[in-house]
Design an enzyme around this catalytic site. Structure first.
Site, PDB file in Angstrom:
ATOM      1  N   HIS A  47      -1.541  12.679   5.714  1.00  0.00           N
ATOM      2  CA  HIS A  47      -0.316  12.858   6.500  1.00  0.00           C
ATOM      3  C   HIS A  47       0.913  12.548   5.657  1.00  0.00           C
ATOM      4  CE1 HIS A  47      -1.688   8.765   6.661  1.00  0.00           C
ATOM      5  NE2 HIS A  47      -0.594   8.325   7.255  1.00  0.00           N
ATOM      6  N   ARG A  48       0.835  11.492   4.833  1.00  0.00           N
ATOM      7  CA  ARG A  48       1.977  11.111   4.009  1.00  0.00           C
ATOM      8  C   ARG A  48       2.200  12.138   2.899  1.00  0.00           C
ATOM      9  NH1 ARG A  48       0.651   6.270   3.577  1.00  0.00           N
ATOM     10  NH2 ARG A  48       1.725   5.625   5.455  1.00  0.00           N
ATOM     11  N   TYR A  72      -5.900   1.697   8.497  1.00  0.00           N
ATOM     12  CA  TYR A  72      -7.077   2.147   9.248  1.00  0.00           C
ATOM     13  C   TYR A  72      -7.960   3.090   8.431  1.00  0.00           C
ATOM     14  CZ  TYR A  72      -4.413   0.181  13.117  1.00  0.00           C
ATOM     15  OH  TYR A  72      -3.705  -0.682  13.930  1.00  0.00           O
ATOM     16  N   GLY A  90       0.819  -1.212   0.000  1.00  0.00           N
ATOM     17  CA  GLY A  90       0.000   0.000   0.000  1.00  0.00           C
ATOM     18  C   GLY A  90       0.850   1.256   0.000  1.00  0.00           C
ATOM     19  N   ASP A  99       7.639   6.039   8.671  1.00  0.00           N
ATOM     20  CA  ASP A  99       6.957   5.329   9.736  1.00  0.00           C
ATOM     21  C   ASP A  99       5.739   6.161  10.042  1.00  0.00           C
ATOM     22  OD1 ASP A  99       6.834   3.021  11.365  1.00  0.00           O
ATOM     23  OD2 ASP A  99       7.241   4.266  13.107  1.00  0.00           O
TER      24      ASP A  99
END
Length: 196
Positions: free
Chosen positions: A180-181, A154, A11, A70
């Site tokens: 966020h990424r 999630y 993913g 991470d």
């Protein structure tokens, strides 16, 4: 310039390829085969840096860039669980379904159907033995059920601020605008522009 991703998560690999369409993105396994970095840091940054440095050292080619990330979801009412344990919340080899089921059960134990949550992504870049890190966040709410089939992790449980649908229901084109990424990667691109 080759960018080697220090992840085996399909993913994440697909997401990086979509977010960096003009770069040659290579999963580290294509170069060094199976290898596991033990994520024993106590922050997203510590784990991201450890992954990037170990893969960079194993490849031993100073002309490549290694990027690791991470990331995870934190639920304040659950003492910020699962946090850095997001990928292995339900156990070392747990899949998304098992991790989601554990988070749902933790919420239901407290009779919570919806509560504040946020995603954190730390991206570490290693190039010519220098380490750079950036962070990105996405705030919203987590719901005690899975809704939608898009994304991974999630995503089917997370409703970002300003939306009434989960990331599992929203198309990737919308998610990539504010995830966020994506936010961390936009900062990482600025770092890459400077060091290259």
């Amino acid at each position: 310039m080759k960018i080697v991703l220090a992840t085996g998560n399909k993913g994440k690999i697909e997401e990086f390829k979509k977010l960096l369409p003009n770069e040659e993105i290579i999963p580290f396994k294509n170069l060094i085969g199976e290898y596991e970095v033990i994520e024993d840091g106590d922050t997203f940054k510590a784990n991201a840096v450890k992954k990037a440095k170990e893969i960079y050292e194993r490849i031993a080619d100073e002309n490549i860039i290694v990027i690791s990330d991470d990331s995870g979801i934190s639920v304040p009412i659950l003492n910020n669980e699962p946090g850095i344990y997001s990928a292995r919340y339900a156990g070392e080899n747990a899949d998304d379904k098992k991790n989601n089921a554990k988070l749902i059960s933790k919420l239901k134990e407290k009779n919570i159907e919806k509560t504040k949550a946020f995603y954190t992504a730390c991206i570490a870049i290693v190039f010519k033995n220098e380490v750079y890190t950036v962070h990105g966040w996405m705030h919203g709410e987590v719901v005690a059920k899975e809704i939608g089939d898009n994304g991974f992790g999630y995503d089917p449980m997370f409703i970002p601020n300003g939306f009434d649908k989960t990331l599992g229901e929203l198309p990737h084109e919308i998610k990539k605008e504010f995830s966020h990424r994506s936010r961390a990667l936009s900062l990482a691109k600025k770092v890459l522009d400077v060091i290259l």
